[in-house]
Design an enzyme around this catalytic site. Structure first.
Site, PDB file in Angstrom:
ATOM      1  CE  LYS A   1      28.983   3.327  50.798  1.00  0.00           C
ATOM      2  NZ  LYS A   1      29.461   3.444  49.415  1.00  0.00           N
TER       3      LYS A   1
ATOM      4  CG  ASP B   1      22.738   1.342  51.641  1.00  0.00           C
ATOM      5  OD1 ASP B   1      22.608   1.399  50.408  1.00  0.00           O
ATOM      6  OD2 ASP B   1      23.237   0.368  52.226  1.00  0.00           O
ATOM      7  CG  HIS B   2      22.941   4.996  46.359  1.00  0.00           C
ATOM      8  ND1 HIS B   2      24.224   4.663  46.712  1.00  0.00           N
ATOM      9  CD2 HIS B   2      22.782   4.550  45.103  1.00  0.00           C
ATOM     10  CE1 HIS B   2      24.802   4.038  45.706  1.00  0.00           C
ATOM     11  NE2 HIS B   2      23.950   3.959  44.707  1.00  0.00           N
TER      12      HIS B   2
ATOM     13  CG  HIS C   1      25.352  -0.361  48.254  1.00  0.00           C
ATOM     14  ND1 HIS C   1      24.802   0.645  48.996  1.00  0.00           N
ATOM     15  CD2 HIS C   1      26.296   0.243  47.476  1.00  0.00           C
ATOM     16  CE1 HIS C   1      25.371   1.793  48.677  1.00  0.00           C
ATOM     17  NE2 HIS C   1      26.288   1.574  47.766  1.00  0.00           N
TER      18      HIS C   1
ATOM     19  CE  LYS D   1      34.525   0.767  42.520  1.00  0.00           C
ATOM     20  NZ  LYS D   1      33.314   1.577  42.423  1.00  0.00           N
TER      21      LYS D   1
HETATM   22  C1  BG6 Z   1      28.706   3.720  45.892  1.00  0.00           C
HETATM   23  C2  BG6 Z   1      30.130   3.241  45.918  1.00  0.00           C
HETATM   24  O1  BG6 Z   1      28.090   3.530  47.135  1.00  0.00           O
HETATM   25  O2  BG6 Z   1      27.976   2.986  44.902  1.00  0.00           O
HETATM   26  C3  BG6 Z   1      30.769   3.327  44.560  1.00  0.00           C
HETATM   27  O3  BG6 Z   1      30.866   4.034  46.835  1.00  0.00           O
HETATM   28  C4  BG6 Z   1      29.917   2.642  43.508  1.00  0.00           C
HETATM   29  O4  BG6 Z   1      32.078   2.750  44.573  1.00  0.00           O
HETATM   30  C5  BG6 Z   1      28.480   3.161  43.592  1.00  0.00           C
HETATM   31  O5  BG6 Z   1      30.469   2.942  42.225  1.00  0.00           O
HETATM   32  C6  BG6 Z   1      27.588   2.399  42.637  1.00  0.00           C
HETATM   33  O6  BG6 Z   1      26.272   2.892  42.713  1.00  0.00           O
HETATM   34  P1  BG6 Z   1      25.194   2.472  41.629  1.00  0.00           P
HETATM   35  O7  BG6 Z   1      23.932   3.086  42.095  1.00  0.00           O
HETATM   36  O8  BG6 Z   1      25.680   3.009  40.316  1.00  0.00           O
HETATM   37  O9  BG6 Z   1      25.166   0.974  41.610  1.00  0.00           O
END
Ligand code: BG6
Length: 509
Positions: free
Chosen positions: A170, A199-200, A262, A360
């Site tokens: 993504k 989408d992690h 997400h 952020k």
């Molecule tokens: C990413 C975003 O998908 O997820 C970033 O592009 C964000 O902006 C990050 O900082 C946050 O990932 P996690 O797993 O730390 O919540």
């Protein structure tokens, strides 16, 4: 061929439970990028260290000459040493590095892909990869078309034996139209079953646990509806600013960066009906149904808030405003905070607002889903007795401090019947001793195993863009000024006002 390395830390029963990838390799475009350094390379090592990759596993990094890292193998090792979660075992690391290859060249040059072809064939012979390769595009989406075209030209997208898969990260496009265009390009080269969209968040244990919590228990599902749930809040707060990511972030913003993917995936898992199985098709069908029924609760004007962080003090540090960050255009209207008020037109959810927010430079790093329940229809207590009592709330803590909390009213010890809220808590750290894999470990392994349930399908991507496009179009074409918020705060006043119009307030997570 080399003998399979088995992690001596694993017991026999662990090994029996393991899903181990068959002979294969992974081709990593963008190996010198941040994503690769911080997430992908450490995850590959952790998988290998845990004995989940085959002995033949071959990692082929494709780097552009301008990346100019003199010793890429040493750089990869450093990235692994910095990021590995399972601790460094020198034998496991050298076994992984023995299968590391580099192809250097520009992504638009057929020569690069000719070399890549030769490297894949060589690895097949020398290491026994079986011709099975996943191409991981950890590169800006603007480069996808050229890489995909060259993969096709060089005939790398298919093979007379073995599988070929592609992994894309993504954001899948920047809006509905570009997502469709991207899909056209990808599906022109790979068929749908070989495309893995990452989408992690879906790889996170706590996100997968939403399915277990809802569908493995008798307690929750009967009250998981508008007769009992007052509203739902989904929060993804980060305390960091955009750092050195202006090149990616400016013009993208919070709604596109994390809500489109997400947060809407979290909403889908929370709100969907029970799937007939956890197979990819069944799961995706339910997510698609609920995303189809999801809409802005009002209009973009009264159901969305975009804002930017101002300068100020955060955690003892004087931080810059968004507009002063390096690389940000001084008149940027990019949202570093976005909040939406959504509704879902289904029998289960009609009338229940889903409030989503992401930003952020907020108070602290926390992602959670909170279901706030209605108050009982009748309370046999006086106002004074019930003064210390709120609503029942179920909070699914995605990160950090992973777990689930339930808040309910209790009698305060003493001679009077006074009520106060207490919490019942499940924390992963206390409940489980098992190793919890990082999201990228789980997802990379699933790619190599060819298991698609944790990867969204194009329809989900498009439904999410349809929703987010309404909001980004409104803010891009509106003369409404973008509010600012203090670093370390919980966002702009306009966001409080959005909930205020419904007589509700944001939680302080
Ligand atoms: C990413 C975003 O998908 O997820 C970033 O592009 C964000 O902006 C990050 O900082 C946050 O990932 P996690 O797993 O730390 O919540």
């Amino acid at each position: 061929m080399e003998k399979e390395w088995v992690n001596p830390l694993l017991s026999d029963s662990d090994t029996r439970m393991l899903r181990v990838a068959s002979p294969c390799g992974l081709v990593l475009f963008g190996i010198t990028g941040d994503l690769s350094k911080n997430k992908i390379l450490p995850a590959i090592y952790d998988l290998s260290h845990r004995g989940l990759l085959p002995a033949s596993f071959t990692l082929i990094g494709v780097a552009r000459p301008k990346a100019s890292i003199p010793n890429l193998a040493a750089w990869v090792e450093d990235a692994i040493r910095d990021g590995a979660k399972t601790g460094i075992d020198e034998t496991a690391l050298s076994q992984l590095m023995a299968g590391f290859r580099v192809v250097e060249g520009d992504y638009d040059s057929p020569e690069t892909f000719c070399q890549l072809n030769a490297a894949l064939s060589a690895a097949e012979k020398e290491r026994g990869t079986g011709g099975n390769y996943a191409f991981y595009l950890a590169i800006p989406p603007t480069l996808f078309p050229q890489v995909l075209t060259e993969l096709k030209e060089a005939d790398l997208d298919n093979h007379d034996h073995g599988w070929r898969r592609v992994v894309i990260e993504k954001p899948f496009g920047n809006d509905l139209r570009s997502a469709q265009e991207l899909d056209r390009i990808v599906t022109d080269v790979f068929d749908e079953s070989s495309i893995f969209r990452i989408d992690h968040y879906l790889g996170k244990e706590t996100v997968q646990n939403i399915l277990a919590l809802r569908f493995a228990n008798e307690l929750f599902e009967p009250i998981w509806n508008n007769a009992h749930v007052d509203h739902v809040q989904i929060t993804m707060a980060e305390d960091i600013g955009i750092g050195s990511r202006a090149g990616y972030y400016d013009g993208v913003g919070a709604a596109r960066d994390v809500i489109q993917n997400h947060l809407l995936q979290l909403l889908a898992l929370i709100a969907m009906e029970e799937p007939t199985s956890f197979e990819a098709d069944a799961l995706r069908r339910e997510k698609e149904k609920v995303l189809t029924a999801t809409h802005l609760f009002g209009n973009a004007g009264n159901s969305s808030v975009f804002a930017q962080y101002a300068s100020g003090w955060q955690g003892g540090e004087n931080v810059r405003s968004y507009l002063d960050e390096d690389g940000v255009s001084p008149d940027s209207r990019t949202d570093t905070y976005a909040a939406l008020r959504l509704g879902i037109d289904t029998r289960r959810w009609a009338g229940v607002p889903f409030y989503l927010r992401a930003g952020k430079r907020l108070g602290r790093r926390v992602t959670e889903v909170a279901l706030e329940f209605r108050r009982p229809p009748f309370l046999p207590f006086t106002d004074e007795q019930a003064a210390g009592m709120g609503s029942n709330t179920l909070v699914i803590r995605i990160q950090p401090d992973e777990g689930v909390t339930f808040r309910f009213a209790s009698k305060v010890p003493g001679a009077q019947m006074l009520l106060r809220d207490v919490t019942m808590d499940f924390g992963y750290g206390h409940a489980f001793t098992e190793y919890a894999p990082e999201a990228y470990e789980r997802l990379i392994l699933d790619v190599l195993l060819g298991e698609p349930p944790l990867f969204p399908r194009q329809t989900e991507v498009e439904l999410s863009w349809k929703l987010v496009d309404q909001v980004t179009n409104y803010w891009e074409n509106s003369s409404r000024p973008l509010e600012t918020y203090e670093p370390g705060s919980w966002g702009p006043l306009a966001s409080d006002a959005m909930l205020g119009q419904d007589g509700r307030t944001w939680r302080r997570p």
